[in-house]
Motif scaffolding. Structure first.
Motif, PDB file in Angstrom:
ATOM      1  N   GLU A 226      15.236  -4.813 -18.124  1.00 29.55           N
ATOM      2  CA  GLU A 226      15.616  -5.640 -16.992  1.00 29.55           C
ATOM      3  C   GLU A 226      14.678  -5.326 -15.828  1.00 29.55           C
ATOM      4  N   ASP A 227      14.702  -6.181 -14.812  1.00 26.65           N
ATOM      5  CA  ASP A 227      13.837  -5.989 -13.648  1.00 26.65           C
ATOM      6  C   ASP A 227      14.498  -4.970 -12.721  1.00 26.65           C
ATOM      7  N   ALA A 228      14.350  -3.688 -13.054  1.00 25.47           N
ATOM      8  CA  ALA A 228      15.020  -2.615 -12.326  1.00 25.47           C
ATOM      9  C   ALA A 228      14.171  -2.148 -11.146  1.00 25.47           C
ATOM     10  N   THR A 229      14.820  -1.418 -10.230  1.00 25.15           N
ATOM     11  CA  THR A 229      14.150  -0.898  -9.053  1.00 25.15           C
ATOM     12  C   THR A 229      13.737   0.561  -9.284  1.00 25.15           C
ATOM     13  N   VAL A 230      13.064   1.124  -8.274  1.00 20.61           N
ATOM     14  CA  VAL A 230      12.649   2.526  -8.346  1.00 20.61           C
ATOM     15  C   VAL A 230      13.874   3.442  -8.416  1.00 20.61           C
ATOM     16  N   ASP A 231      14.916   3.118  -7.655  1.00 19.55           N
ATOM     17  CA  ASP A 231      16.135   3.941  -7.655  1.00 19.55           C
ATOM     18  C   ASP A 231      16.795   3.949  -9.032  1.00 19.55           C
ATOM     19  N   ASP A 232      16.768   2.808  -9.733  1.00 19.06           N
ATOM     20  CA  ASP A 232      17.343   2.760 -11.080  1.00 19.06           C
ATOM     21  C   ASP A 232      16.569   3.659 -12.036  1.00 19.06           C
ATOM     22  N   LEU A 233      15.232   3.644 -11.917  1.00 24.48           N
ATOM     23  CA  LEU A 233      14.414   4.496 -12.778  1.00 24.48           C
ATOM     24  C   LEU A 233      14.696   5.977 -12.516  1.00 24.48           C
ATOM     25  N   ILE A 234      14.846   6.353 -11.246  1.00 24.15           N
ATOM     26  CA  ILE A 234      15.149   7.749 -10.904  1.00 24.15           C
ATOM     27  C   ILE A 234      16.521   8.144 -11.442  1.00 24.15           C
ATOM     28  N   ASP A 235      17.495   7.234 -11.366  1.00 20.85           N
ATOM     29  CA  ASP A 235      18.834   7.522 -11.903  1.00 20.85           C
ATOM     30  C   ASP A 235      18.790   7.806 -13.402  1.00 20.85           C
ATOM     31  N   VAL A 236      17.964   7.024 -14.133  1.00 17.07           N
ATOM     32  CA  VAL A 236      17.867   7.218 -15.583  1.00 17.07           C
ATOM     33  C   VAL A 236      17.186   8.544 -15.896  1.00 17.07           C
ATOM     34  N   ILE A 237      16.157   8.904 -15.133  1.00 19.29           N
ATOM     35  CA  ILE A 237      15.454  10.169 -15.369  1.00 19.29           C
ATOM     36  C   ILE A 237      16.370  11.353 -15.071  1.00 19.29           C
ATOM     37  N   GLU A 238      17.128  11.270 -13.973  1.00 22.44           N
ATOM     38  CA  GLU A 238      18.057  12.353 -13.630  1.00 22.44           C
ATOM     39  C   GLU A 238      19.124  12.519 -14.708  1.00 22.44           C
TER      40      GLU A 238
ATOM     41  N   ALA B 190       0.812  -1.212   0.000  1.00 19.19           N
ATOM     42  CA  ALA B 190       0.000   0.000   0.000  1.00 19.19           C
ATOM     43  C   ALA B 190       0.849   1.267   0.000  1.00 19.19           C
ATOM     44  N   THR B 191       2.063   1.190   0.534  1.00 16.41           N
ATOM     45  CA  THR B 191       2.882   2.402   0.671  1.00 16.41           C
ATOM     46  C   THR B 191       3.997   2.499  -0.365  1.00 16.41           C
ATOM     47  N   GLU B 192       4.125   1.539  -1.278  1.00 19.38           N
ATOM     48  CA  GLU B 192       5.268   1.567  -2.211  1.00 19.38           C
ATOM     49  C   GLU B 192       5.181   2.760  -3.163  1.00 19.38           C
ATOM     50  N   TYR B 193       3.948   3.194  -3.531  1.00 21.54           N
ATOM     51  CA  TYR B 193       3.823   4.350  -4.417  1.00 21.54           C
ATOM     52  C   TYR B 193       4.242   5.632  -3.689  1.00 21.54           C
ATOM     53  N   HIS B 194       3.844   5.743  -2.426  1.00 20.40           N
ATOM     54  CA  HIS B 194       4.207   6.919  -1.621  1.00 20.40           C
ATOM     55  C   HIS B 194       5.724   6.986  -1.414  1.00 20.40           C
ATOM     56  N   LEU B 195       6.354   5.829  -1.122  1.00 20.63           N
ATOM     57  CA  LEU B 195       7.807   5.797  -0.943  1.00 20.63           C
ATOM     58  C   LEU B 195       8.534   6.141  -2.244  1.00 20.63           C
ATOM     59  N   GLY B 196       7.989   5.687  -3.372  1.00 21.21           N
ATOM     60  CA  GLY B 196       8.599   6.014  -4.659  1.00 21.21           C
ATOM     61  C   GLY B 196       8.589   7.507  -4.931  1.00 21.21           C
TER      62      GLY B 196
END
Length: 399
Positions: free
Chosen positions: A221-233, A22-28
């Protein structure tokens, strides 16, 4: 409220939040906010000049290695032993206050070694000239994290956390995520395999946090939220790191054995000059430098001065080798002959895409200049002038 206070407030909120479905979207969303604030923290303040008070060190040699660590762990002593450059060492902290460069001559190559001031906890926020130290580390090909073997393991975690908070990723490869902003069309989300950490809704929320409403995202690949943020930055630096444990002469042999078996780790003692040759070979292995020797046609190879290539600085193909000699040479190359471990037989005819390996010998065969219009009776043009007025009148016949 300043940027640092806002970051600490969001970190405190993340620590209070339970981790579940329930909180994974908020943490992201909170992770995306922290990444944005940290990027703002690294930018120079508005109204100031572009130039800062960083360390002015010109790049020299075939590679650059930065020494990073807490104060009084033996960085200056290590620089003096490996390069012969004198760096002041004393029994008190912060002996080194600026960047001191030295040159390591190893395997016919020159590697620049930088002795940086010791960094402390909070360096990513600017404490103790931490930002300048980390900026130099970002420009290096390899990071040597010097640690005190007699201290706790927490020092390594603190240094890693400080480097990661400013966008330096140690011993990681860039995530296989394709991301491209568009002008129209909304957000297109696709993946080539099942995802367990990120779904479409979470990706949308993170992109909206960055005010991106039209983009194309593809997960390979099965990336994490941190990987997605790194690519956007898009400002992350992925570099290799070797953990160097100094002062092993003050701990037991069991602890030394345990430290030496860790991945990407080398144990040394600057006081007793132990295992320094292993450290140099580990640096060479991690940097991936490739020495290529040239062979003129009909002569012996020149083994005195090799061309040094690396994957981080241009690449290791035949095309990169030609560009290293001269950028216009590639137009005249017909093929190359290669001797060495990358060749299947000696010599091997290779094209521009052939990947060279260490200590290969290369001979470049250039194209022959074509004679214009063929030869003899096959000439496609005459030697007569193009204009009638330029023709030479023949002498009158003798009667």
């Amino acid at each position: 409220m300043g940027i640092i206070e806002r970051i600490k407030e969001i970190e405190a909120e993340m620590a209070r939040t339970q981790k579940n479905k329930a909180t994974e979207y908020h943490l992201g969303q909170l992770k995306a906010k922290i990444a944005k604030l940290r990027t703002q923290l690294l930018e120079p303040p508005k109204g100031s000049s572009a130039g800062g008070d960083g360390f002015e060190v010109t790049k020299f040699g075939h590679g650059r290695v930065a020494l990073i660590g807490f104060p009084s762990v033996g960085k200056s002593t290590l620089l003096t032993m490996l390069t012969g450059t004198h760096s002041e060492a004393a029994s008190y902290e912060f002996t080194t206050l600026t960047c001191i460069p030295g040159i390591i001559h190893y395997n016919d190559t020159k590697i620049q070694l930088l002795d940086l001031p010791g960094i402390i906890e909070g360096a990513s926020e600017g404490k103790g000239r931490g930002r300048q130290v980390i900026a130099v580390a970002k420009s290096s090909d390899l990071v040597l994290m010097v640690l005190d073997a007699s201290k706790s393991e927490g020092h390594r975690q603190i240094l890693t956390r400080e480097l990661e908070s400013v966008g330096l990723r140690l011993n990681k490869r860039p995530p296989q995520i394709y991301f491209k902003k568009k002008k129209t069309g909304g957000i297109s989300f696709n993946s080539t395999l099942p995802l367990t950490h990120v779904d479409e809704k979470l990706c949308y929320q993170i992109l909206h946090e960055y005010k991106i409403h039209n983009a194309e995202v593809l997960f390979r690949e099965d990336a994490t939220v941190d990987d997605l943020i790194d690519v956007i930055e898009g400002n992350r630096k992925y570099t290799k790191c070797v953990y160097v444990y100094n002062k092993i002469d003050v701990i037991g042999i069991d602890d030394v054995d345990k430290l030496a078996r860790r991945p990407n780790s080398v144990v040394i003692s600057c006081n007793l000059k132990l295992n320094l040759d292993r450290l140099l070979s580990k640096m060479w292995e991690e940097m991936g430098l490739v020495r290529v020797y040239t062979k003129p046609q009909g002569q012996q190879p020149d083994f005195s001065d090799p061309m040094v290539l690396s994957a981080d600085r241009g690449g290791c193909t035949v095309e990169d080798f030609c560009n290293h000699i001269h950028r216009n040479l590639i137009k005249d190359v017909k093929y190359v002959l290669v001797w060495g471990t990358s060749a299947r037989h000696y010599p091997q005819h290779c094209g521009l895409g052939h990947v060279l390996q260490d200590e290969d010998v290369v001979q470049i065969v250039k194209k022959k200049e074509k004679e214009e219009g063929g030869r003899g009776r096959f000439k496609s043009h005459s030697t007569a002038p193009a204009r009638i007025s330029d023709r030479q009148k023949k002498a009158p016949l003798k009667t």
